[in-house]
Scaffold this active site. Sequence first.
Site, PDB file in Angstrom:
ATOM      1  N   PHE A 150     -19.463 -28.959  -3.914  1.00 18.26           N
ATOM      2  CA  PHE A 150     -19.063 -29.381  -5.270  1.00 18.26           C
ATOM      3  C   PHE A 150     -17.843 -30.289  -5.281  1.00 18.26           C
ATOM      4  CE2 PHE A 150     -16.045 -25.856  -4.809  1.00 18.26           C
ATOM      5  CZ  PHE A 150     -14.919 -26.400  -5.391  1.00 18.26           C
ATOM      6  N   LYS A 174     -29.399 -33.535  -2.096  1.00 16.79           N
ATOM      7  CA  LYS A 174     -29.370 -32.322  -2.940  1.00 16.79           C
ATOM      8  C   LYS A 174     -27.906 -32.085  -3.306  1.00 16.79           C
ATOM      9  CE  LYS A 174     -28.609 -28.292  -2.910  1.00 16.79           C
ATOM     10  NZ  LYS A 174     -27.563 -27.829  -3.863  1.00 16.79           N
ATOM     11  N   GLU A 177     -25.201 -27.661  -7.245  1.00 19.05           N
ATOM     12  CA  GLU A 177     -25.676 -27.313  -8.594  1.00 19.05           C
ATOM     13  C   GLU A 177     -24.503 -27.208  -9.578  1.00 19.05           C
ATOM     14  OE1 GLU A 177     -25.632 -25.550  -5.910  1.00 19.05           O
ATOM     15  OE2 GLU A 177     -25.477 -23.382  -6.227  1.00 19.05           O
ATOM     16  N   SER A 227     -19.294 -24.338   2.665  1.00 18.78           N
ATOM     17  CA  SER A 227     -18.511 -23.235   3.231  1.00 18.78           C
ATOM     18  C   SER A 227     -19.076 -22.817   4.590  1.00 18.78           C
ATOM     19  CB  SER A 227     -18.534 -22.057   2.257  1.00 18.78           C
ATOM     20  OG  SER A 227     -19.881 -21.688   2.017  1.00 18.78           O
ATOM     21  N   CYS A 282     -11.194 -30.025   1.610  1.00 25.23           N
ATOM     22  CA  CYS A 282     -11.353 -29.396   2.930  1.00 25.23           C
ATOM     23  C   CYS A 282     -10.260 -29.815   3.897  1.00 25.23           C
ATOM     24  CB  CYS A 282     -12.715 -29.721   3.509  1.00 25.23           C
ATOM     25  SG  CYS A 282     -12.882 -31.467   3.842  1.00 25.23           S
ATOM     26  N   GLU A 383     -10.012 -18.691   3.912  1.00 23.11           N
ATOM     27  CA  GLU A 383      -9.988 -19.929   3.128  1.00 23.11           C
ATOM     28  C   GLU A 383      -9.914 -19.557   1.643  1.00 23.11           C
ATOM     29  OE1 GLU A 383     -13.568 -22.417   2.843  1.00 23.11           O
ATOM     30  OE2 GLU A 383     -12.271 -24.170   2.800  1.00 23.11           O
TER      31      GLU A 383
END
Length: 490
Positions: A150, A174, A177, A227, A282, A383
Amino acid sequence: MPEIIKNYINGKWKESHSAHFLDVHDPATGQSIAKVPSGSAEDVTEAADAARKAWSEWRNKPATQRIQYLFKMKQILEGHADEIAKTCTTECGKTLSESKGEIVRAVENIEVACGIPKLLQSEFSEDIATGLDEFYIRQSLGVGACIAPFNFPVMIPFWFMPYAIACGNTYIIKPSEKVPMTMTLIFKLFEEVGLPEGVLNMVHGGKESVDAILENRLISAISFVGSTPVAKHIYQTGVANGKRVQAQGGAKNPVVIMPDADVETTVRIITDSAFGCAGQRCLAASIVIIVGNSEEKFTQKIINAAKERKTGCGLTPGTDIGPIISSESKQRIEKLIQKGVDDGAKLLLDGRKISIPGYEKGYFIGPTIFGSVDTKSELYKKEIFGPVVCIVNMRSLDDAIELINTGTYGNSACIFTRSGAAARKFRHDVMAGNVGINIGIAAPMAFFPFSGWKESFFGDLHGQSLHAVEFYTQTKVVIERWHDEWTRKF
Ligand code: NAD
């Protein structure tokens, strides 16, 4: 009325086969702004069939012709940067300038991929024996797919897609979402590019769509970013199904401050790194390791700089820190902060309970800083993916490097120092894929691979640059003998 997100398959907008839809939220207001299909194996099958069909012709187009479409993509992204950035900020939360920054990064990757005619060149050996020549050619694999996270709705698919299609593959994106609107807008704008039907497709959804990508026999290669637990699952399942997989995972990035580091620039850069994109980056600095007895010199200054950062809606001018992506994420981060407090870490700056006038239902957390963090604690190891920084002290650079190298992740590590010797030692010894020397976000340019080590990356070849070209091609070695040449009769 929230927008209903559609797939883009074989050059057409198509409703998903899924009967279930998820809400897409504006994280600054908490309002539902779109509905995205939860995922469907049939959608993936259709997209893969279309992409496989389109591949037969696309792979035969000369690379010089394939890149003409990329030039148009670059122009479109640049020409519509404001509109794309606004959509990105609305669904993802980050500030407008952060959204624009990722568009620039996407364009850089297109530019590098436009060099494919050169990047695809191979090696040729004449006369490996009399009249015998040997060479290799790089050919596309077939259908590739990108499964995106995301936090960079624009940039991340461009670490892979431009290279994949420039090399002659066809492709499926893809998006996450949680942020399906930005890539949907880009696909709408890309209709002007005029790509042949089926070359570039988009399928939405979550786990169901991803599992279908992993199972689909027509998909040869998968680029994943997300992740670590999901990256591991994608890598293991994809490879077991005979696919090529590159899977970038999570991170917990340390920055080391040496006693000789320049105080002002170090503090400013570390604060940018830790709290930019609300820490949902990240490469964000999430652990600050202060070496020697300089704690007093740096800690209070970092706290002061963090307090000056303005948290708010990403669309509001002057905002430095936008909201967290979802209310679940906000709660998860707040729980981890509380766990840190309960485990004995010193909460030096608490970003919870922040309220932004006019955005009371938004998912905001302000800059949060912990001191005296136990390096064995969950707070240190896990994290968090939010605007939370842990400060620890180490006696020496050796101790700092050892601490970093025993950590789970290896996405990035940075050092702040004036000493070339310390920087060189760090660069050589530290076990991380992207290293910064007096840099807070060591994000490689598009002509370098985006690296990552340990639990931050599963695979061999990374995204961007020549790595992406190698990942999306297979080598065919040819040994040739021509009768006339052999006998010297013409
Ligand atoms: P995520 O792992 O939750 O989701 C990533 C993608 O995987 C999404 O498209 C999602 O639909 C899909 N997915 C989620 N759960 C799944 C499951 N159980 N099975 C199959 N598919 C699943 O990640 P996120 O929350 O979207 O992104 C944040 C994470 O991404 C952080 O851990 C961050 O460090 C990481 N990240 C890493 C890099 C890098 O370069 N290493 C870059 C950006 C983000």
